[in-house]
Design an enzyme around this catalytic site. Sequence first.
Site: not given
Ligand code: LLP
Length: 414
Positions: A242, A313, A342-343, A371
């Site tokens: 996060g 994103r 095409c969107e 991502y």
């Molecule tokens: N651990 C769990 C259980 C998770 O669900 C996630 C991300 C992470 C770790 C890693 O989180 P990070 O450190 O990358 O924030 N596609 C979205 C982000 C989806 C995150 C999903 N879970 C985007 O492009 O912003």
Amino acid sequence: MTGFDAFPYDNGELICEGTPLSRIARRAGTPCYVYSRRAVRDRYHRLESAFANVDPLICYSLKANDNLSLLRILQEEGSGFDVVSGGELFRLRQIGADPARIVFSGVGKTVQEMEMALEWGLFSINVESRQELETLARVSRRMGREARVAIRINPDVDARTHPYIATGLHRHKFGVETGQIDDLLKIVEDSAEIRLVGLGYHIGSQILDVQPFLDAFGKLREWADRVRDRGFPLEHLDLGGGLGISYQGETGPDLQRYAEALAQPGDGYRIVMEPGRYLVGNSGVLLTRVLYRKTNRGKVFLVVDAAMNDLLRPSLYGARHQILPVRSGRSRIQADVVGPVCESGDFLARGQQVPDARPGDLLAVMSAGAYGFVLSSNYNSRRRAAEILVDGEGWRTIRVRESYDDLIRGESVP
Ligand code: LLP
């Protein structure tokens, strides 16, 4: 730290570890993702030293970018891994990852995925519901394998991020509501194979404020102490991922404050973290070439060869990535940068300040290492992009651009 340190200008040219991005684009074609090995390693060490006081087990979250070469780099730095699927486990098998440094997260593990995890003997399987724990108890009994388990709690904390990537509130599908922890403990007590080793949370992604983490950690500790007092010898606390990064010059959460809060004496819990974006987000860009420049009633559109299928994103979250010219010199205008899909939702930038580019110009979509490629698709039968790794003086293709044959693999003409 702007977030773009890995891709500076040198003599008016955007470079990565000394290599001009224009040279890579000429040879590898566009669109392509370009990652910097040095940047990934720097970020890993930055995180490691920010939390040196608690010496965490860092488990890189594959979902951010699961290219085997990046996994190998992080493995070499000593990272463990966080997976959410059998496919991600399969990837880790390819690099011979150490199962004692792998955590398995996710709200919907199948029996087959549990079997893979138990066969391999992972550090922790993070369960998110009573039914999931019951299923795991059954599978591990049948296999005669011990399951090291952590319970992911839902701390009901607002991560103050985009609603699609906030996960820490009761209204979200994630984690076990604390009122149900006792039910899960009973299942643990009744199972000879389940060994409860941890408690954890993951409250969301791209979190810039440290306070939600501190709030969640406070709650987690309280619960961990209660669970320990009930006679379960917990070993670790898993803080999930996060940590937010810079897309537009934002500053991320105050890691020092977070680290200090973790280091309160007398705990004896090992700290586990699951960072994804923090390690790879600013370590990559998406290179794209301008095809056309058009105006509709004065509104300027740059039509480029990358699209929402390459980088989702902006379309999915309204995310704003900086768009820089690979060769500086163009003035900036307010425009939409759009792809060939095409969107109307197919855009990489909408109403942003972008280079006043002309056909043939190269643009770099910044902070695309996390991502980015992993969320790409074959929509409109577009071939997925190549991925390039820059490493010191050299660079190499770490995933070739898909071919037309790749597009129809597994299909047949009836
Ligand atoms: N651990 C769990 C259980 C998770 O669900 C996630 C991300 C992470 C770790 C890693 O989180 P990070 O450190 O990358 O924030 N596609 C979205 C982000 C989806 C995150 C999903 N879970 C985007 O492009 O912003």
